[in-house]
Design a protein around this motif. Sequence first.
Motif, PDB file in Angstrom:
ATOM      1  N   ARG A   3     -31.865 -13.548  23.429  1.00 29.53           N
ATOM      2  CA  ARG A   3     -33.089 -14.176  23.948  1.00 29.53           C
ATOM      3  C   ARG A   3     -33.648 -13.361  25.088  1.00 29.53           C
ATOM      4  NH1 ARG A   3     -34.661 -17.075  19.850  1.00 29.53           N
ATOM      5  NH2 ARG A   3     -33.274 -18.800  19.329  1.00 29.53           N
ATOM      6  N   TRP A   4     -34.968 -13.172  25.026  1.00 30.94           N
ATOM      7  CA  TRP A   4     -35.650 -12.523  26.141  1.00 30.94           C
ATOM      8  C   TRP A   4     -36.150 -13.594  27.090  1.00 30.94           C
ATOM      9  CZ3 TRP A   4     -40.814 -12.959  27.599  1.00 30.94           C
ATOM     10  CH2 TRP A   4     -41.170 -12.093  28.629  1.00 30.94           C
ATOM     11  N   ILE A   5     -35.966 -13.396  28.368  1.00 26.95           N
ATOM     12  CA  ILE A   5     -36.405 -14.373  29.359  1.00 26.95           C
ATOM     13  C   ILE A   5     -37.729 -13.924  29.937  1.00 26.95           C
ATOM     14  CG2 ILE A   5     -35.814 -15.542  31.503  1.00 26.95           C
ATOM     15  CD1 ILE A   5     -32.926 -15.058  30.867  1.00 26.95           C
ATOM     16  N   VAL A   6     -38.708 -14.811  29.884  1.00 32.14           N
ATOM     17  CA  VAL A   6     -40.095 -14.433  30.195  1.00 32.14           C
ATOM     18  C   VAL A   6     -40.241 -13.935  31.614  1.00 32.14           C
ATOM     19  CG1 VAL A   6     -40.781 -16.737  30.953  1.00 32.14           C
ATOM     20  CG2 VAL A   6     -42.489 -15.207  30.071  1.00 32.14           C
ATOM     21  N   VAL A  35     -35.078  -7.100  23.411  1.00 35.96           N
ATOM     22  CA  VAL A  35     -35.125  -8.022  22.284  1.00 35.96           C
ATOM     23  C   VAL A  35     -35.390  -7.218  21.015  1.00 35.96           C
ATOM     24  CG1 VAL A  35     -36.248 -10.013  21.243  1.00 35.96           C
ATOM     25  CG2 VAL A  35     -35.985  -9.900  23.724  1.00 35.96           C
ATOM     26  N   GLN A  36     -34.409  -7.056  20.162  1.00 36.89           N
ATOM     27  CA  GLN A  36     -34.534  -6.400  18.868  1.00 36.89           C
ATOM     28  C   GLN A  36     -35.290  -5.068  18.972  1.00 36.89           C
ATOM     29  OE1 GLN A  36     -36.193  -9.158  16.041  1.00 36.89           O
ATOM     30  NE2 GLN A  36     -34.350 -10.432  16.025  1.00 36.89           N
ATOM     31  N   GLY A  37     -34.839  -4.203  19.827  1.00 36.49           N
ATOM     32  CA  GLY A  37     -35.446  -2.891  19.964  1.00 36.49           C
ATOM     33  C   GLY A  37     -36.648  -2.825  20.870  1.00 36.49           C
ATOM     34  N   ASN A  38     -37.056  -3.956  21.436  1.00 36.96           N
ATOM     35  CA  ASN A  38     -38.173  -4.002  22.377  1.00 36.96           C
ATOM     36  C   ASN A  38     -37.638  -4.142  23.796  1.00 36.96           C
ATOM     37  OD1 ASN A  38     -40.539  -4.334  20.399  1.00 36.96           O
ATOM     38  ND2 ASN A  38     -39.162  -6.012  19.819  1.00 36.96           N
ATOM     39  N   ARG A 150     -44.436 -20.232  16.751  1.00 34.96           N
ATOM     40  CA  ARG A 150     -43.031 -20.000  16.412  1.00 34.96           C
ATOM     41  C   ARG A 150     -42.961 -19.500  14.975  1.00 34.96           C
ATOM     42  NH1 ARG A 150     -37.978 -19.488  15.546  1.00 34.96           N
ATOM     43  NH2 ARG A 150     -36.417 -20.271  17.003  1.00 34.96           N
ATOM     44  N   SER A 151     -42.316 -18.336  14.761  1.00 34.88           N
ATOM     45  CA  SER A 151     -42.086 -17.798  13.424  1.00 34.88           C
ATOM     46  C   SER A 151     -40.807 -16.961  13.481  1.00 34.88           C
ATOM     47  CB  SER A 151     -43.273 -16.958  12.954  1.00 34.88           C
ATOM     48  OG  SER A 151     -43.355 -15.748  13.685  1.00 34.88           O
ATOM     49  N   SER A 152     -40.521 -16.231  12.402  1.00 37.67           N
ATOM     50  CA  SER A 152     -39.313 -15.412  12.379  1.00 37.67           C
ATOM     51  C   SER A 152     -39.378 -14.267  13.377  1.00 37.67           C
ATOM     52  CB  SER A 152     -39.089 -14.858  10.972  1.00 37.67           C
ATOM     53  OG  SER A 152     -40.193 -14.047  10.579  1.00 37.67           O
ATOM     54  N   SER A 153     -40.587 -13.870  13.797  1.00 37.34           N
ATOM     55  CA  SER A 153     -40.725 -12.717  14.699  1.00 37.34           C
ATOM     56  C   SER A 153     -41.447 -13.048  15.998  1.00 37.34           C
ATOM     57  CB  SER A 153     -41.478 -11.576  13.999  1.00 37.34           C
ATOM     58  OG  SER A 153     -42.782 -11.996  13.633  1.00 37.34           O
ATOM     59  N   ARG A 154     -41.977 -14.262  16.121  1.00 37.65           N
ATOM     60  CA  ARG A 154     -42.717 -14.622  17.328  1.00 37.65           C
ATOM     61  C   ARG A 154     -42.194 -15.934  17.904  1.00 37.65           C
ATOM     62  NH1 ARG A 154     -48.882 -14.702  15.906  1.00 37.65           N
ATOM     63  NH2 ARG A 154     -48.078 -15.759  14.067  1.00 37.65           N
ATOM     64  N   TYR A 155     -42.217 -16.031  19.223  1.00 35.82           N
ATOM     65  CA  TYR A 155     -41.809 -17.257  19.888  1.00 35.82           C
ATOM     66  C   TYR A 155     -42.527 -17.357  21.234  1.00 35.82           C
ATOM     67  CZ  TYR A 155     -38.700 -14.123  22.468  1.00 35.82           C
ATOM     68  OH  TYR A 155     -38.194 -13.103  23.237  1.00 35.82           O
ATOM     69  N   GLY A 227     -47.953 -20.258  29.510  1.00 35.55           N
ATOM     70  CA  GLY A 227     -47.022 -19.843  28.475  1.00 35.55           C
ATOM     71  C   GLY A 227     -47.200 -18.378  28.137  1.00 35.55           C
ATOM     72  N   ALA A 228     -46.230 -17.832  27.417  1.00 32.53           N
ATOM     73  CA  ALA A 228     -46.303 -16.452  26.949  1.00 32.53           C
ATOM     74  C   ALA A 228     -45.657 -16.385  25.570  1.00 32.53           C
ATOM     75  CB  ALA A 228     -45.604 -15.505  27.915  1.00 32.53           C
ATOM     76  N   THR A 229     -46.341 -15.719  24.650  1.00 33.06           N
ATOM     77  CA  THR A 229     -45.849 -15.559  23.285  1.00 33.06           C
ATOM     78  C   THR A 229     -45.503 -14.100  23.032  1.00 33.06           C
ATOM     79  OG1 THR A 229     -47.131 -17.434  22.463  1.00 33.06           O
ATOM     80  CG2 THR A 229     -46.425 -15.807  20.842  1.00 33.06           C
ATOM     81  N   PHE A 230     -44.371 -13.854  22.398  1.00 31.63           N
ATOM     82  CA  PHE A 230     -43.858 -12.499  22.211  1.00 31.63           C
ATOM     83  C   PHE A 230     -43.689 -12.203  20.732  1.00 31.63           C
ATOM     84  CE2 PHE A 230     -42.198 -14.627  25.914  1.00 31.63           C
ATOM     85  CZ  PHE A 230     -42.724 -13.835  26.928  1.00 31.63           C
ATOM     86  N   ASP A 231     -44.015 -10.993  20.353  1.00 35.90           N
ATOM     87  CA  ASP A 231     -43.856 -10.523  18.981  1.00 35.90           C
ATOM     88  C   ASP A 231     -42.775  -9.450  18.973  1.00 35.90           C
ATOM     89  OD1 ASP A 231     -44.107  -9.425  16.411  1.00 35.90           O
ATOM     90  OD2 ASP A 231     -46.242  -9.932  16.331  1.00 35.90           O
ATOM     91  N   THR A 232     -41.645  -9.757  18.350  1.00 29.87           N
ATOM     92  CA  THR A 232     -40.527  -8.815  18.369  1.00 29.87           C
ATOM     93  C   THR A 232     -40.734  -7.639  17.425  1.00 29.87           C
ATOM     94  OG1 THR A 232     -39.358 -10.121  16.686  1.00 29.87           O
ATOM     95  CG2 THR A 232     -38.910 -10.630  19.005  1.00 29.87           C
ATOM     96  N   ARG A 233     -41.774  -7.689  16.573  1.00 30.73           N
ATOM     97  CA  ARG A 233     -42.021  -6.570  15.661  1.00 30.73           C
ATOM     98  C   ARG A 233     -42.597  -5.361  16.375  1.00 30.73           C
ATOM     99  NH1 ARG A 233     -45.840  -9.794  11.644  1.00 30.73           N
ATOM    100  NH2 ARG A 233     -46.652 -10.232  13.746  1.00 30.73           N
ATOM    101  N   ASN A 234     -43.432  -5.605  17.402  1.00 33.02           N
ATOM    102  CA  ASN A 234     -44.121  -4.487  18.056  1.00 33.02           C
ATOM    103  C   ASN A 234     -44.120  -4.559  19.578  1.00 33.02           C
ATOM    104  OD1 ASN A 234     -45.934  -6.574  18.508  1.00 33.02           O
ATOM    105  ND2 ASN A 234     -47.280  -5.963  16.828  1.00 33.02           N
ATOM    106  N   GLY A 235     -43.502  -5.595  20.162  1.00 27.45           N
ATOM    107  CA  GLY A 235     -43.449  -5.701  21.615  1.00 27.45           C
ATOM    108  C   GLY A 235     -44.692  -6.257  22.261  1.00 27.45           C
TER     109      GLY A 235
END
Length: 450
Positions: A3-6, A35-38, A150-155, A227-235
């Motif tokens: 988990r990445w902490i905002v 987080v997953q390479g980011n 919320r999805s498999s790559s974003r939270y 709030g802040a939303t993060f995409d683990t596919r591209n950072g």
Amino acid sequence: MSRWIVGCLLAILLVPAAPLFAGVVYVPLAMDSDVQGNTFRTQVWISNEGLERRRAETYMIAENSDGTIRDEPTTGAVAVPASSTTIMSDLVSGNAVGMLELTLPPQLSAQARLIGENEGVANLGAAMPVISSDNIVEAGDIVHLQPWVRSSSRYSDLVVVNLGQMPASCSIGLFKGGGSQIGTDSVVTLQPLSMRHFPDVLGILGQDVLGSGRSEVSCDQPFYAFGATFDTRNGDVVTSLPAGPGNSSLLRPDQIPQPGACPEFAECFDIAGDFFTSVRGEDKKRFIVPVTKNTSFSRLVVEVDFAHGGWFSRNPEGIHNIFYLTRTGGYSSHTYGFVTTRGPGRDFVRNEVTVDLPRGENQKMTQGAVLQPGTTYHVRYVYNAVSRVIDVTVTERFSGRTVVDMSESLAKRIRTFGGTWFITFSDFEAEAHVPSRNWTYSNLSVQFIP
């Protein structure tokens, strides 16, 4: 998945939000989280607008700890050369979350972005909110945040900050786009001057997929939430700031009130558009207001706009003349309106009348008000001899927000005497009176109504 902490920037200016009035700035953040390479890293920019080297002092407050308790003095400092910007990195270590306190002299200002790196390539990042006296949320108000994803790559992460000096009880509710609530309201307690961070808040509530959620947050102390939303596919990082309310007082151009036509049987003096800007060498402007001699009227209405050009540098708290109306040119016994304001240190608007009072006497009413340089104001002044009430209102010209609304009784008869009245704007520098340099006056209307 780890988990990445905002990380986020929250800035609290203890005086109005402008570079020259910078004070203490609080920066709750996370730093160098993987987080997953980011890699996500918060960076703080501190700029020096002055001509001398300045120093920003730092103090770190741990997450969910009482920020009003200080075990030791300032823990560090950052030097900023003249007319330069210094970038702060490595603010915390090992995924720790803290609230960085920056003490800034007036010449310094601070801002931050959360930067994401994907495979060593940094993206543009997301600007973090800056909280000041202009956007701090009052206790009991509700902040609406959207969207939550919320999805498999974003939270999405939620951050709530208690800006009060006492513990805060905060209520948090999350909803789907269709309106149904996710679970029930959560009530959380925050230490004084502290931040709580809720990573992947939808995942906590068991939501695997959601594309358009929203939340409601309210606290019993002054607060802020975002709030802040993060995409683990591209950072990529996107922030969710408090939603704009539908009760905004801003007006479209077609909604801004215009000076009305002269009422039937009234006598009016009007000047449309800009008619005077006070500058060195021309500090004062006076107009003759003609009216029928030896006549009585029931109401006197003055309306005028002025663009605040700043306080007089040699005496910022001096008396600035908004308008001065007299039926003879003299002050004693003949002043029907004398609306003035004073700047930092005094901060009020005042009206004086001397109509039919003995020489040297006056009647005053005062209301506290902080008029802001760079803002255009509309003044409406009504002297009603029938109801025997004087009303003064000052509103922001383009937003419609009322900043002064005061009344007093004992208005006397409106008798014109010789028929030559005078209205004056700005003033010369004399005793407590100062010129309103760079103030622009416009759209004058003086109405004598039977």
